[in-house]
Design a protein around this motif. Structure first.
Motif, PDB file in Angstrom:
ATOM      1  N   GLN B  89      29.355  50.250  45.324  1.00  0.00           N
ATOM      2  CA  GLN B  89      28.457  49.602  45.571  1.00  0.00           C
ATOM      3  C   GLN B  89      27.468  49.264  47.091  1.00  0.00           C
ATOM      4  O   GLN B  89      27.086  49.106  47.398  1.00  0.00           O
ATOM      5  CB  GLN B  89      28.208  49.206  44.739  1.00  0.00           C
ATOM      6  N   PHE B  90      29.445  47.847  46.784  1.00  0.00           N
ATOM      7  CA  PHE B  90      29.185  46.755  48.117  1.00  0.00           C
ATOM      8  C   PHE B  90      28.774  47.573  49.219  1.00  0.00           C
ATOM      9  O   PHE B  90      28.364  47.134  50.577  1.00  0.00           O
ATOM     10  CB  PHE B  90      29.471  45.092  47.672  1.00  0.00           C
ATOM     11  N   THR B  91      29.678  48.662  50.041  1.00  0.00           N
ATOM     12  CA  THR B  91      29.591  49.149  51.147  1.00  0.00           C
ATOM     13  C   THR B  91      28.832  50.277  51.261  1.00  0.00           C
ATOM     14  O   THR B  91      28.396  50.176  52.716  1.00  0.00           O
ATOM     15  CB  THR B  91      31.201  49.914  50.406  1.00  0.00           C
ATOM     16  N   LYS B  92      28.420  50.519  50.437  1.00  0.00           N
ATOM     17  CA  LYS B  92      26.846  50.898  50.863  1.00  0.00           C
ATOM     18  C   LYS B  92      25.974  50.519  51.639  1.00  0.00           C
ATOM     19  O   LYS B  92      25.381  50.695  51.436  1.00  0.00           O
ATOM     20  CB  LYS B  92      26.367  52.068  48.884  1.00  0.00           C
ATOM     21  N   LEU B  93      25.891  49.067  50.386  1.00  0.00           N
ATOM     22  CA  LEU B  93      25.012  48.524  50.496  1.00  0.00           C
ATOM     23  C   LEU B  93      25.002  48.104  52.031  1.00  0.00           C
ATOM     24  O   LEU B  93      23.822  47.761  53.035  1.00  0.00           O
ATOM     25  CB  LEU B  93      24.832  47.135  49.612  1.00  0.00           C
ATOM     26  N   SER B  94      26.349  46.958  52.830  1.00  0.00           N
ATOM     27  CA  SER B  94      26.716  46.381  53.980  1.00  0.00           C
ATOM     28  C   SER B  94      27.073  46.973  54.498  1.00  0.00           C
ATOM     29  O   SER B  94      27.117  45.992  55.791  1.00  0.00           O
ATOM     30  CB  SER B  94      27.292  45.242  52.837  1.00  0.00           C
ATOM     31  N   GLY B  95      27.457  48.237  54.628  1.00  0.00           N
ATOM     32  CA  GLY B  95      27.894  49.191  55.715  1.00  0.00           C
ATOM     33  C   GLY B  95      29.489  48.872  55.933  1.00  0.00           C
ATOM     34  O   GLY B  95      29.329  48.299  57.133  1.00  0.00           O
ATOM     35  N   GLU B  96      30.062  48.170  55.429  1.00  0.00           N
ATOM     36  CA  GLU B  96      31.764  47.896  55.336  1.00  0.00           C
ATOM     37  C   GLU B  96      31.755  46.637  55.850  1.00  0.00           C
ATOM     38  O   GLU B  96      32.799  46.466  56.154  1.00  0.00           O
ATOM     39  CB  GLU B  96      32.574  49.070  55.743  1.00  0.00           C
ATOM     40  N   PHE B  97      30.198  45.987  56.136  1.00  0.00           N
ATOM     41  CA  PHE B  97      30.662  44.255  56.477  1.00  0.00           C
ATOM     42  C   PHE B  97      30.325  43.659  55.454  1.00  0.00           C
ATOM     43  O   PHE B  97      30.236  43.383  54.787  1.00  0.00           O
ATOM     44  CB  PHE B  97      29.754  44.372  57.243  1.00  0.00           C
ATOM     45  N   GLU B  98      31.714  42.782  55.605  1.00  0.00           N
ATOM     46  CA  GLU B  98      31.257  41.676  55.322  1.00  0.00           C
ATOM     47  C   GLU B  98      31.669  41.798  53.401  1.00  0.00           C
ATOM     48  O   GLU B  98      31.448  41.421  52.377  1.00  0.00           O
ATOM     49  CB  GLU B  98      30.432  40.578  54.348  1.00  0.00           C
ATOM     50  N   LEU B  99      32.850  42.829  53.472  1.00  0.00           N
ATOM     51  CA  LEU B  99      33.514  43.075  51.856  1.00  0.00           C
ATOM     52  C   LEU B  99      34.039  42.060  51.469  1.00  0.00           C
ATOM     53  O   LEU B  99      33.786  41.579  49.821  1.00  0.00           O
ATOM     54  CB  LEU B  99      34.218  44.163  52.190  1.00  0.00           C
ATOM     55  N   PHE B 199      42.460  40.886  54.191  1.00  0.00           N
ATOM     56  CA  PHE B 199      42.290  39.581  54.664  1.00  0.00           C
ATOM     57  C   PHE B 199      41.069  38.490  55.102  1.00  0.00           C
ATOM     58  O   PHE B 199      40.626  36.937  55.426  1.00  0.00           O
ATOM     59  CB  PHE B 199      42.691  40.162  56.011  1.00  0.00           C
ATOM     60  N   GLN B 200      39.747  39.992  54.594  1.00  0.00           N
ATOM     61  CA  GLN B 200      38.475  39.097  55.041  1.00  0.00           C
ATOM     62  C   GLN B 200      38.438  37.756  53.790  1.00  0.00           C
ATOM     63  O   GLN B 200      37.926  36.957  53.635  1.00  0.00           O
ATOM     64  CB  GLN B 200      37.407  40.063  54.756  1.00  0.00           C
ATOM     65  N   VAL B 201      38.692  38.362  52.395  1.00  0.00           N
ATOM     66  CA  VAL B 201      38.364  37.380  51.077  1.00  0.00           C
ATOM     67  C   VAL B 201      39.348  36.869  51.519  1.00  0.00           C
ATOM     68  O   VAL B 201      39.325  35.010  50.829  1.00  0.00           O
ATOM     69  CB  VAL B 201      39.428  38.754  49.510  1.00  0.00           C
ATOM     70  N   ALA B 202      40.167  36.746  52.211  1.00  0.00           N
ATOM     71  CA  ALA B 202      41.123  35.159  52.558  1.00  0.00           C
ATOM     72  C   ALA B 202      40.700  33.974  53.202  1.00  0.00           C
ATOM     73  O   ALA B 202      40.464  32.721  52.766  1.00  0.00           O
ATOM     74  CB  ALA B 202      42.322  35.258  53.230  1.00  0.00           C
ATOM     75  N   ARG B 203      39.507  35.054  54.051  1.00  0.00           N
ATOM     76  CA  ARG B 203      39.298  33.550  54.979  1.00  0.00           C
ATOM     77  C   ARG B 203      37.591  33.251  54.386  1.00  0.00           C
ATOM     78  O   ARG B 203      36.995  32.090  54.789  1.00  0.00           O
ATOM     79  CB  ARG B 203      38.479  35.171  56.179  1.00  0.00           C
ATOM     80  N   ALA B 204      37.254  34.326  53.168  1.00  0.00           N
ATOM     81  CA  ALA B 204      36.409  33.828  52.841  1.00  0.00           C
ATOM     82  C   ALA B 204      35.883  32.784  51.882  1.00  0.00           C
ATOM     83  O   ALA B 204      35.218  32.264  51.301  1.00  0.00           O
ATOM     84  CB  ALA B 204      35.228  35.034  51.735  1.00  0.00           C
ATOM     85  N   ILE B 205      37.623  32.981  50.831  1.00  0.00           N
ATOM     86  CA  ILE B 205      37.582  32.107  50.577  1.00  0.00           C
ATOM     87  C   ILE B 205      37.581  31.084  50.501  1.00  0.00           C
ATOM     88  O   ILE B 205      38.689  30.187  51.407  1.00  0.00           O
ATOM     89  CB  ILE B 205      38.488  32.742  48.457  1.00  0.00           C
ATOM     90  N   ASN B 206      37.158  29.587  49.723  1.00  0.00           N
ATOM     91  CA  ASN B 206      38.075  28.350  49.808  1.00  0.00           C
ATOM     92  C   ASN B 206      37.961  27.746  49.015  1.00  0.00           C
ATOM     93  O   ASN B 206      38.278  28.156  47.549  1.00  0.00           O
ATOM     94  CB  ASN B 206      36.585  27.747  50.699  1.00  0.00           C
ATOM     95  N   GLY B 207      38.579  26.244  49.056  1.00  0.00           N
ATOM     96  CA  GLY B 207      38.606  25.896  47.696  1.00  0.00           C
ATOM     97  C   GLY B 207      37.590  25.231  46.451  1.00  0.00           C
ATOM     98  O   GLY B 207      37.933  25.542  45.504  1.00  0.00           O
ATOM     99  N   THR B 208      36.744  25.244  46.712  1.00  0.00           N
ATOM    100  CA  THR B 208      36.130  24.772  45.605  1.00  0.00           C
ATOM    101  C   THR B 208      35.566  26.080  45.121  1.00  0.00           C
ATOM    102  O   THR B 208      35.586  26.076  43.968  1.00  0.00           O
ATOM    103  CB  THR B 208      33.976  24.598  46.602  1.00  0.00           C
ATOM    104  N   ASP B 209      35.470  27.459  45.294  1.00  0.00           N
ATOM    105  CA  ASP B 209      35.151  29.143  45.131  1.00  0.00           C
ATOM    106  C   ASP B 209      37.122  28.039  43.506  1.00  0.00           C
ATOM    107  O   ASP B 209      36.554  29.028  42.367  1.00  0.00           O
ATOM    108  CB  ASP B 209      36.068  30.089  45.814  1.00  0.00           C
ATOM    109  N   LEU B 210      38.164  28.715  44.208  1.00  0.00           N
ATOM    110  CA  LEU B 210      39.327  28.293  43.202  1.00  0.00           C
ATOM    111  C   LEU B 210      39.291  26.818  41.797  1.00  0.00           C
ATOM    112  O   LEU B 210      38.876  27.540  40.813  1.00  0.00           O
ATOM    113  CB  LEU B 210      40.519  27.683  44.240  1.00  0.00           C
ATOM    114  N   VAL B 211      38.652  26.226  42.754  1.00  0.00           N
ATOM    115  CA  VAL B 211      38.163  25.532  41.814  1.00  0.00           C
ATOM    116  C   VAL B 211      36.912  25.472  40.536  1.00  0.00           C
ATOM    117  O   VAL B 211      37.322  25.437  39.075  1.00  0.00           O
ATOM    118  CB  VAL B 211      37.878  23.460  42.214  1.00  0.00           C
ATOM    119  N   VAL B 212      35.907  26.179  41.219  1.00  0.00           N
ATOM    120  CA  VAL B 212      34.768  26.121  40.667  1.00  0.00           C
ATOM    121  C   VAL B 212      35.100  27.319  39.661  1.00  0.00           C
ATOM    122  O   VAL B 212      34.967  26.970  38.404  1.00  0.00           O
ATOM    123  CB  VAL B 212      33.895  26.541  41.581  1.00  0.00           C
ATOM    124  N   SER B 213      35.668  28.139  39.943  1.00  0.00           N
ATOM    125  CA  SER B 213      36.542  29.134  39.269  1.00  0.00           C
ATOM    126  C   SER B 213      37.301  28.646  38.125  1.00  0.00           C
ATOM    127  O   SER B 213      36.830  29.438  37.104  1.00  0.00           O
ATOM    128  CB  SER B 213      36.716  30.213  39.645  1.00  0.00           C
TER     129      SER B 213
END
Lengths: 240, 270
Positions: B89-99, B199-213
């Protein structure tokens, strides 16, 4: 003459101290519309007590109170001289361990086998001699003929065998106070002699036995004290 | 009829006020009972069982096995499907950017903990409520008590620690499997080079995301257990009340988890 009371280790227990002493106990069971008023009662060691009542729910309520399952709203409950605190259920667990209670709705834990149910307490507490428990269990299992049920879950066991298993579980506690509501329904006539022998052992060790029954045979063998409840009051206490 | 100066019947005002007051008192009472029960269970975490440590340990291990290990065969395919569907769904929405960013926001922050909680509610919360309700109705809890065994240790503590740790572990598995599903979908359906998504996921994720989850997963585990146990223990002595308790426990667990999810997201991301 009543034999002197002995503890599990063979020591003589003081005969003067009652197993249970209730002082002006009052409680209500709104569900069954039963209540007890100002109950004062002393259960002497080595004695049997036959409880009767004008209302079965009231007698059941008193038995539950003696088992510390229902808590008094007023008055004092002393178990072997120690006053019980009914503020938290955890504080009553040590007392409950010393009370055997047979009642029509008594159950076994269903997700364990009958053998696991019989052993649960022994394996849970560190202060129980497992070898002595094993020997005692084997003797009781043989006396009440529940050998075939040990590896089954309680649901797969017949109603009478399940009741005898519950009886064995309660006897394995080595209770100081044995409470029984209609014990004849747990043992039938076939195992009555074995049951009476176990009751006599409890009384000999300085325990007390309180029962409700429709079977007159108990009175002949136990020479109980009669307790009569009427409208929630303990109105009569006499030797039968 | 008594009226106020504007002519509105006073007794209707009284009835409405009475109704609102009763509802309020009822809600406050229920909340207090639940809070007291929660405190009682949480207090177990600060103590050691006085007896029966082996029995308690065994019950905890059994609970982790039932809740976590047996749920793996359900959570892994579910995570692959959810991860794939999200990325499609997000590929269609964003045109493959910021997946990758989308995956972090949708899967790791929000969907992962919630779907994990939902799976645990469907599988374990219902089972725990039914089991404890049956034990209550059929006097098995009384049987434990009469043996001197504390049901709070052998039943409640084991389920609290077992289910909570299982939810946290399942959440980690869910996220990994969902990201793998996303990776497969991007590799098959987009023009991105293999590995770009991760690689994009690794760049986007940060410590807060992990802790909050992880905080969310832990809270969900606690909520599910406490609500299930509460409804189990408070089942009135009727067999017909068992399905009602199971239904109430699962709905209430999920509803409270949703509220907590929004609250935690607001606190950390707003």
């Amino acid at each position: 003459m009543m034999p002197s009371a002995i503890s599990d280790s063979g020591d003589t227990l003081p005969r003067s101290r009652p197993v249970v002493l209730l002082e002006s106990i009052g409680l209500d069971d709104p569900w069954k519309r039963a209540s007890l008023h100002d109950i004062s009662l002393s259960l002497s060691p080595g004695r049997a007590f036959h409880l009767s009542s004008d209302n079965p729910a009231t007698a059941h309520l008193l038995m539950r109170c003696l088992a510390t399952l229902d808590w008094p709203l007023k008055g004092r409950y002393l178990f072997q001289g120690d006053p019980l605190s009914f503020s938290r259920y955890e504080r009553l667990l040590a007392t409950k361990r010393r009370i055997g209670y047979l009642y029509p709705m008594a159950a076994m834990v269903r997700n364990r086998t009958v053998a696991e149910n019989l052993d649960y307490q022994a394996h849970y507490f560190d202060d129980i001699d497992l070898e002595a428990h094993r020997v005692r269990k084997e003797a009781l299992v043989a006396d009440f003929s529940i050998e075939d049920t040990l590896l089954l879950s309680p649901e797969r066991v017949g109603a009478m065998a399940q009741r005898r298993a519950i009886l064995v579980r309660e006897l394995l506690k080595g209770p100081s106070l044995l409470l029984a509501e209609y014990p004849e329904e747990f043992v039938g006539h076939g195992y009555l002699a074995a049951f009476m022998a176990e009751v006599q052992k409890i009384l000999y060790k300085g325990g007390a036995f309180v029962y409700i029954t429709n079977f007159k045979g108990f009175a002949k063998e136990l020479a109980p004290v009669g307790l009569r409840l009427e409208e929630g009051h303990l109105c009569k206490e006499q030797a039968l | 009829m008594t009226t106020n100066p504007r002519g509105v019947p006073l007794h209707w005002i009284g009835r409405v006020c009475g109704y609102v007051g009763r509802i309020t008192f009822d809600l406050v009472g229920k909340a207090c009972v639940r809070a007291a029960f929660t405190l009682r269970i949480m207090a177990l975490l600060t103590r050691r069982p006085p007896y029966g440590r082996e029995a308690v340990k065994r019950a905890v291990v059994e609970q982790i096995y039932f809740t976590a290990v047996q749920a793996l065969s359900l959570i892994v395919p579910l995570a692959l499907l959810v991860g794939s569907a999200m990325i499609i769904q997000f590929t269609k929405l964003s045109g493959e950017f910021e997946l990758g960013k989308a995956a972090v926001i949708l899967i790791i922050r929000e969907i992962g903990p919630l779907i994990t909680a939902l799976v645990v509610i469907l599988r374990s919360a219902t089972a725990v409520t039914a089991e404890i309700s049956c034990m209550t109705v059929f006097n098995e809890i009384e049987a434990l008590e009469m043996a001197g065994v504390d049901p709070m240790w052998v039943l409640s503590f084991s389920r609290l620690t077992g289910i909570t740790s299982a939810v946290v572990c399942l959440f980690v598995v869910f996220d990994l499997a969902a990201l793998c599903g996303g990776q497969m979908v991007t590799w098959v359906t987009t023009h991105q080079v293999s590995g770009t998504f991760l690689f994009q996921v690794a760049r986007a994720i940060n410590g807060t995301d992990l802790v909050v989850s992880l905080v969310k997963a832990t809270l969900f585990g606690l909520i599910i257990t406490v609500v299930s146990l509460f409804h189990g223990y408070t089942t009135s002595h009727k067999v017909s009340r068992i399905p009602v308790s199971v239904s109430n426990a699962s709905v209430e667990s999920f509803f409270v988890c949703m509220i907590v999810n929004v609250f935690v997201s607001l606190v950390f991301y707003q």
